[in-house]
Structure formats: C-alpha cells, structure tokens
Design a protein around this motif. Structure first.
Motif, PDB file in Angstrom:
ATOM      1  N   THR A   1       7.381   7.295  -9.230  1.00  0.00           N
ATOM      2  CA  THR A   1       6.091   7.238  -9.914  1.00  0.00           C
ATOM      3  C   THR A   1       5.729   8.601 -10.493  1.00  0.00           C
ATOM      4  OG1 THR A   1       3.691   6.890  -9.604  1.00  0.00           O
ATOM      5  CG2 THR A   1       4.936   7.654  -7.705  1.00  0.00           C
ATOM      6  N   PRO A   2       5.067   8.644 -11.643  1.00  0.00           N
ATOM      7  CA  PRO A   2       4.605   9.916 -12.200  1.00  0.00           C
ATOM      8  C   PRO A   2       3.275  10.373 -11.605  1.00  0.00           C
ATOM      9  CG  PRO A   2       4.088   8.159 -13.716  1.00  0.00           C
ATOM     10  CD  PRO A   2       4.868   7.518 -12.587  1.00  0.00           C
ATOM     11  N   TYR A   3       2.719   9.598 -10.664  1.00  0.00           N
ATOM     12  CA  TYR A   3       1.387   9.891 -10.144  1.00  0.00           C
ATOM     13  C   TYR A   3       1.393  10.595  -8.791  1.00  0.00           C
ATOM     14  CZ  TYR A   3       0.201   6.522 -13.785  1.00  0.00           C
ATOM     15  OH  TYR A   3       0.079   5.859 -14.982  1.00  0.00           O
ATOM     16  N   ALA A   4       2.554  11.002  -8.307  1.00  0.00           N
ATOM     17  CA  ALA A   4       2.631  11.723  -7.040  1.00  0.00           C
ATOM     18  C   ALA A   4       2.643  13.228  -7.302  1.00  0.00           C
ATOM     19  CB  ALA A   4       3.869  11.294  -6.260  1.00  0.00           C
TER      20      ALA A   4
ATOM     21  N   ASP B   1       0.825  -1.208   0.000  1.00  0.00           N
ATOM     22  CA  ASP B   1       0.000   0.000   0.000  1.00  0.00           C
ATOM     23  C   ASP B   1       0.856   1.254   0.000  1.00  0.00           C
ATOM     24  OD1 ASP B   1      -2.488   1.098  -0.181  1.00  0.00           O
ATOM     25  OD2 ASP B   1      -2.915   1.051   1.966  1.00  0.00           O
ATOM     26  N   GLY B   2       2.088   1.124  -0.484  1.00  0.00           N
ATOM     27  CA  GLY B   2       3.002   2.248  -0.490  1.00  0.00           C
ATOM     28  C   GLY B   2       2.989   3.010  -1.800  1.00  0.00           C
ATOM     29  N   TRP B   3       4.006   3.878  -1.958  1.00  0.00           N
ATOM     30  CA  TRP B   3       4.032   4.763  -3.124  1.00  0.00           C
ATOM     31  C   TRP B   3       4.200   4.018  -4.446  1.00  0.00           C
ATOM     32  CZ3 TRP B   3       2.080   9.302  -2.860  1.00  0.00           C
ATOM     33  CH2 TRP B   3       2.122  10.018  -1.658  1.00  0.00           C
ATOM     34  N   LEU B   4       4.797   2.848  -4.421  1.00  0.00           N
ATOM     35  CA  LEU B   4       4.983   2.098  -5.663  1.00  0.00           C
ATOM     36  C   LEU B   4       3.682   1.524  -6.195  1.00  0.00           C
ATOM     37  CD1 LEU B   4       8.306   0.256  -4.778  1.00  0.00           C
ATOM     38  CD2 LEU B   4       8.014   2.135  -6.398  1.00  0.00           C
ATOM     39  N   THR B   5       2.625   1.599  -5.401  1.00  0.00           N
ATOM     40  CA  THR B   5       1.330   1.081  -5.856  1.00  0.00           C
ATOM     41  C   THR B   5       0.490   2.153  -6.547  1.00  0.00           C
ATOM     42  OG1 THR B   5       0.162   1.549  -3.771  1.00  0.00           O
ATOM     43  CG2 THR B   5       1.330  -0.567  -3.940  1.00  0.00           C
TER      44      THR B   5
ATOM     45  N   ALA C   1       4.862  -1.347 -11.166  1.00  0.00           N
ATOM     46  CA  ALA C   1       5.992  -0.651 -10.542  1.00  0.00           C
ATOM     47  C   ALA C   1       6.456  -1.367  -9.283  1.00  0.00           C
ATOM     48  CB  ALA C   1       5.595   0.785 -10.211  1.00  0.00           C
ATOM     49  N   LEU C   2       5.512  -1.879  -8.502  1.00  0.00           N
ATOM     50  CA  LEU C   2       5.864  -2.608  -7.292  1.00  0.00           C
ATOM     51  C   LEU C   2       6.534  -3.933  -7.635  1.00  0.00           C
ATOM     52  CD1 LEU C   2       5.808  -2.917  -4.237  1.00  0.00           C
ATOM     53  CD2 LEU C   2       3.481  -3.827  -4.430  1.00  0.00           C
TER      54      LEU C   2
END
Length: 323
Positions: free
Chosen positions: A292-295, A72-76, A180-181
C-alpha cells in the motif's frame, strides 16, 4: 516473550508481537502485530531447525497470509492525510480536505480540527459515526500517542485514527471493503532453506543509529549491538534495534533489485542467549509499504545493506508500490 494485539487488529509475524506495541519507532510499525498462535509457532521454529522445520515455516507463512487478508489489516489502508492547523474536513465528497473511498463513507463525514497538539472531531453525518464503537454527536477529543493507541472513528466500513510520525500528525484511514483487499493476489516466498537459518554471534555494542523512512523522515534509535553471521565463507554484520523484548532487523540485500521488495525487508528474533541470536531469514517479510502507498515504513539503516543475496523469506508483491 509476551503477545500483544493492537486495537485495530493489524498483524504481523512472530516476534514482532509486543515489540511493536512498545516500539520507539514511529513509522506505523506498531500495528503490524500477530496473535498468540504465531508467537508460539515462531518460538518453536527458533528452537528447532530439523525434523518438521519446513512445515513450521509453511504454517508461519499461512498465518501471515491470513493476517494480511484480515478485514482490519494493512490491505485495508485507504488514505494517509497530514493534518494542518485548524479545520480539516473529511468524507467521500470531492470538496473535502481528506477524501475517503466513494461509496464506503458519507460524502460529508465530519471535521477534524488541529489546535496545537490537540485533535478534535466533529460529527457532521448523524448517527452513523462512532468513536471506539460508541455513538457520538457533536465535538469529541481524539486521543493519540506515539504507539498508535489512538481513538478510532468509524462510519460503516471506513475508520480512521490519528498517528504521530516524526513530530507531525496525520490521519490514517482504513476501509474493510478496500479494493486492495479484494484484489490481493497472495504472498510468495523463496523455497524454505535451512541454510539461511543462522546461529549468529551477538556482539554487545550499544549505539544510536539513523533509521530513515519511506516518507523522508529520519530518526535516531538505540541499537544494542551487532549480529554477525557467515554465509558462503564470508562474514556479514547487521545492526538491530530493540522492539520491546525482541531484536528488529530492517535490511536490504542483492535480491532487492529484482526478486524482493526494493526498499528492503524485515525480520524479528528473540534476544540473544549466551551470545547467540537465531537469525532465520526464512521468516523475513515485506513491510506494509510493499502492499500500500498509505503506510509510513522504516527503511534499512546504512549498516544493514548487505552485499550478498539472501535467497530466503518473502518475495516482492507484484511490482510493489515503490517504483
């Protein structure tokens, strides 16, 4: 200091803790927190730069790696979708306004409706959907606030929630089975070097400073003062902002051209004691935008662009998404 863990379990290192839950910063840093173990470890590191200091830093690095690999971290992160007034459909199907990962979400998951500042969700995929782990049907309101304490919609491995950034509302989507994860190569660091642990001078100087973000927004935030340290005979200054009961530094240095993440790195410290801040660049780390490009990460203020190489802390992850 206190420890706090956000609802989605996203993590970050040491003194970020409760800081980022209460943070006035709106770029999504509130979900970077770590658990109590890291907080305790960081306090020990700050207090002791001798003896087992390298082992303490290595333990911190191992915990950061574990946190990044969490389901459930940033790589998700799987999507960042800006809401428009009215109807916004979401699902894996290509006809949706917001497209989720194929195979991990229903083709038609539901409809998100924005009316002024109110957000509602209508379940269009049956009993596979929950909000805050409670099954729903029909239309439900979605709570959100500036600290990302938002209602979480979940369908299988995919979840999403509302975030508020610079006065705009968006949907942040996550997938615990994200590519990514699965393909994460791990973090790398400069060798541990106690020479980059400074007993820095704190100079009280309250001021508003402009904090830009990677999505092109800028916000004014409160800085309590200046932190001054000396490296190779030359004095440098940084301006932190307050993050709960910690100082939060967003900085860039001359290693950002090749070795470290291009936009900059981050560092948290305890508040000053007797005019001294323990500034340990061995615990500098990459923002989530490095992975990630989604942050929606903050960028260094102009006061924190250093004309020196800080050869400590986390290195760039591959090429980073920021090209």
């Amino acid at each position: 200091m206190q420890a706090a863990v956000c609802r989605d379990g996203s993590l970050r290192y040491v003194s970020l803790t409760h800081a980022l839950v209460q943070s006035p910063l709106r770029w999504g840093m509130a979900r970077l927190l770590i658990g109590l173990f890291i907080l305790t470890l960081s306090t020990a590191i700050a207090a002791d730069a001798t003896n087992d200091y390298p082992q303490q830093i290595e333990a911190w690095r191992a915990q950061r790696e574990k946190n990044l690999r969490s389901e459930d971290g940033w790589l998700t992160l799987a999507g960042l979708f800006w809401l428009k007034e009215g109807s916004n459909t979401i699902g894996a199907g290509e006809t949706n306004d917001f497209i989720l990962p194929a195979g991990d979400a229903p083709n038609v998951l539901g409809e998100i409706r924005l009316t002024g500042k109110q957000v509602t969700f209508r379940n269009l995929s049956g009993d596979v959907v929950s909000v805050n782990n409670k099954p729903i049907s029909g239309v439900v309101p979605l709570h959100y606030d500036e600290s990302d304490n938002s209602d979480v919609v979940r369908a299988g491995s995919v979840s999403f929630y509302v975030i508020l950034r610079g006065g705009r509302l968006a949907i942040r989507a996550k997938d615990s089975k994200s590519r990514a994860l699965k393909e994460f190569k791990g973090t790398e660091f400069f060798p541990v070097n106690p020479a980059y642990r400074f007993e820095a001078k704190f100079i009280p100087s309250p001021a508003k400073i402009a904090i830009p973000s990677i999505i092109g927004q800028t916000e004014e935030d409160d800085s309590p003062g200046i932190v001054e340290f000396t490296l190779n005979g030359k004095t440098y200054r940084l301006r932190p902002v307050m993050e709960g009961d910690t100082l939060f530094f967003i900085f860039k240095d001359l290693t950002s051209h090749k070795e470290t993440y291009q936009p900059g790195r981050m560092l948290n410290t305890a508040q000053p004691e007797h005019g001294v801040v323990i500034l340990d660049f061995n615990q500098a780390y990459n923002p989530p935008c490095a992975f990630t490009p989604y942050a929606t990460c903050p960028l260094p203020p102009k006061e924190n662009i250093l004309s020196v190489r800080i050869e400590a802390g986390e290195l760039r992850y591959q090429q980073g998404h920021f090209q």
